[in-house]
Design a protein around this motif. Structure first.
Motif, PDB file in Angstrom:
ATOM      1  N   PRO A 109       0.802  -1.229   0.000  1.00  0.00           N
ATOM      2  CA  PRO A 109       0.000   0.000   0.000  1.00  0.00           C
ATOM      3  C   PRO A 109       0.837   1.283   0.000  1.00  0.00           C
ATOM      4  CG  PRO A 109      -0.867  -1.574   1.574  1.00  0.00           C
ATOM      5  CD  PRO A 109       0.454  -2.117   1.124  1.00  0.00           C
ATOM      6  N   LEU A 110       1.977   1.262   0.691  1.00  0.00           N
ATOM      7  CA  LEU A 110       2.813   2.466   0.719  1.00  0.00           C
ATOM      8  C   LEU A 110       3.353   2.788  -0.665  1.00  0.00           C
ATOM      9  CD1 LEU A 110       4.813   2.049   4.053  1.00  0.00           C
ATOM     10  CD2 LEU A 110       3.158   3.838   3.497  1.00  0.00           C
ATOM     11  N   LEU A 111       3.837   1.750  -1.375  1.00  0.00           N
ATOM     12  CA  LEU A 111       4.321   1.971  -2.738  1.00  0.00           C
ATOM     13  C   LEU A 111       3.175   2.383  -3.658  1.00  0.00           C
ATOM     14  CD1 LEU A 111       6.867  -0.956  -3.258  1.00  0.00           C
ATOM     15  CD2 LEU A 111       7.363   1.473  -2.965  1.00  0.00           C
ATOM     16  N   GLY A 112       2.028   1.755  -3.463  1.00  0.00           N
ATOM     17  CA  GLY A 112       0.876   2.128  -4.278  1.00  0.00           C
ATOM     18  C   GLY A 112       0.461   3.566  -4.059  1.00  0.00           C
ATOM     19  N   SER A 113       0.484   4.007  -2.797  1.00  0.00           N
ATOM     20  CA  SER A 113       0.141   5.397  -2.484  1.00  0.00           C
ATOM     21  C   SER A 113       1.143   6.360  -3.114  1.00  0.00           C
ATOM     22  CB  SER A 113       0.107   5.582  -0.967  1.00  0.00           C
ATOM     23  OG  SER A 113      -0.253   6.900  -0.629  1.00  0.00           O
ATOM     24  N   LEU A 114       2.421   5.998  -3.039  1.00  0.00           N
ATOM     25  CA  LEU A 114       3.478   6.839  -3.593  1.00  0.00           C
ATOM     26  C   LEU A 114       3.341   6.981  -5.106  1.00  0.00           C
ATOM     27  CD1 LEU A 114       6.216   8.343  -3.349  1.00  0.00           C
ATOM     28  CD2 LEU A 114       7.320   6.112  -3.534  1.00  0.00           C
ATOM     29  N   TYR A 115       3.284   5.851  -5.800  1.00  0.00           N
ATOM     30  CA  TYR A 115       3.258   5.900  -7.266  1.00  0.00           C
ATOM     31  C   TYR A 115       1.894   6.323  -7.809  1.00  0.00           C
ATOM     32  CZ  TYR A 115       7.915   4.006  -7.382  1.00  0.00           C
ATOM     33  OH  TYR A 115       9.274   3.848  -7.218  1.00  0.00           O
ATOM     34  N   GLY A 116       0.844   6.025  -7.080  1.00  0.00           N
ATOM     35  CA  GLY A 116      -0.455   6.550  -7.479  1.00  0.00           C
ATOM     36  C   GLY A 116      -0.477   8.069  -7.414  1.00  0.00           C
ATOM     37  N   GLY A 117       0.092   8.616  -6.336  1.00  0.00           N
ATOM     38  CA  GLY A 117       0.181  10.074  -6.211  1.00  0.00           C
ATOM     39  C   GLY A 117       1.023  10.692  -7.304  1.00  0.00           C
ATOM     40  N   ILE A 118       2.110  10.012  -7.674  1.00  0.00           N
ATOM     41  CA  ILE A 118       2.968  10.519  -8.749  1.00  0.00           C
ATOM     42  C   ILE A 118       2.198  10.588 -10.065  1.00  0.00           C
ATOM     43  CG2 ILE A 118       4.960   9.963 -10.203  1.00  0.00           C
ATOM     44  CD1 ILE A 118       6.341   8.879  -7.694  1.00  0.00           C
ATOM     45  N   CYS A 119       1.517   9.500 -10.412  1.00  0.00           N
ATOM     46  CA  CYS A 119       0.770   9.468 -11.670  1.00  0.00           C
ATOM     47  C   CYS A 119      -0.336  10.530 -11.702  1.00  0.00           C
ATOM     48  CB  CYS A 119       0.156   8.081 -11.880  1.00  0.00           C
ATOM     49  SG  CYS A 119       1.342   6.775 -12.234  1.00  0.00           S
TER      50      CYS A 119
END
Length: 287
Positions: A109-119
């Motif tokens: 979830p942390l990586l998903g939150s990070l890369y989702g925010g980037i996109c």
């Protein structure tokens, strides 16, 4: 093709690309990992455990519904600026969630939150860069601001806060905290995309008793334009002309050396500048 038509085509393509990147980020990271991000995607994730509605359907319904509300209350100019995103985003979110439903990039979830925010941040930045609007949850603060006069930043914070509270009530505090990472990263990326292509530089203000010597040496070593600002010392009531110069960041070390060499006791104020336009920056190739 006229210049105006070319610029309009570029703007439309940027808005299309931006909305596609947003949709891809939501389909790859936000929806699969139930990230409580901002915007309509965050609302869709937050209410799914309550109403058990398909997240894509919720996003599409909110996007179109909020656009209608905004068009009716905020006028024709807003409606035109937001129309492209309102038409293509529901299509892209439907398309990407269907095509990418079996694609798993990460289960963290942390990586998903990070890369989702980037996109999402990159996509919104592309739309904002050409003066467009993504609509969605940008609309409620604008409508409330129109009728109440409450400052827009305050309303945006309240809307985001309510989204987080809603998410915390359904997924727990930890999930909400992970979602805040996505919101923060998204904001950072929007700023980066909007200012991309500008010249990172530093603005330096110098007060020195060796003004003429300092100016001469700066011209010799850096060849940058200098502005003299008229100022007066409050305590001494004497004139204190200020040397103002803007340089590329890689030129700052040279300038700092010049200042130290000419007048080590000079009063110097240095500020970061995100973008510079004008002669020597816009019209000349970077040194």
């Amino acid at each position: 093709m006229s210049k105006g038509m070319k610029e309009n085509m570029i703007s439309i393509l940027m808005m299309i690309a931006g909305n596609f990147v947003i949709a891809a980020g939501v389909a790859l990271f936000i929806f699969p990992l139930n990230i409580l991000s901002g915007g309509v995607a965050g609302i869709a994730v937050a209410i799914e455990p309550i109403f058990h509605l398909d997240k894509t359907l919720v996003v599409n319904a909110l996007t179109i519904g909020l656009y209608i509300v905004g068009a009716c209350t905020l006028g024709k100019k807003f409606a035109l600026k937001t129309m492209i995103s309102t038409i293509i985003y529901p299509f892209f979110i439907t398309f990407t969630t269907f095509i990418l439903k079996d694609v798993t990039i990460t289960t963290n979830p942390l990586l998903g939150s990070l890369y989702g925010g980037i996109c999402i941040g990159i996509g919104i930045g592309l739309v904002y860069r050409v003066g467009g609007s993504t609509g969605g949850m940008d609309i409620p603060p604008l409508v409330i601001n129109k009728y109440t006069g409450i400052p827009l930043p305050t309303l945006v914070m309240c809307v985001d806060g309510l989204t987080v509270i809603l998410g915390a009530s359904t997924y727990g505090v930890e999930a909400a905290m992970i979602g805040l990472i996505s919101v923060w990263i998204c904001g950072q990326m929007i700023d980066k995309v909007i200012s991309f292509g500008g010249h990172d530089a530093k603005q330096i203000m110098i007060i020195t008793e060796k003004r003429e010597e300092m100016i001469k040496e700066i011209f010799k070593e850096i060849d940058r334009g200098i502005t003299i600002l008229q100022a007066k010392g409050a305590y001494t009531n004497t004139d204190k002309p200020v040397i103002m110069i803007v340089v590329y960041k890689k030129q700052f070390a040279t300038l700092n050396h010049v200042i130290s060499m000419i007048d080590p006791e000079a009063f110097v104020v240095v500020s970061d500048v995100n973008e510079v336009q004008g002669e020597g920056f816009t019209y000349q190739q970077e040194l």
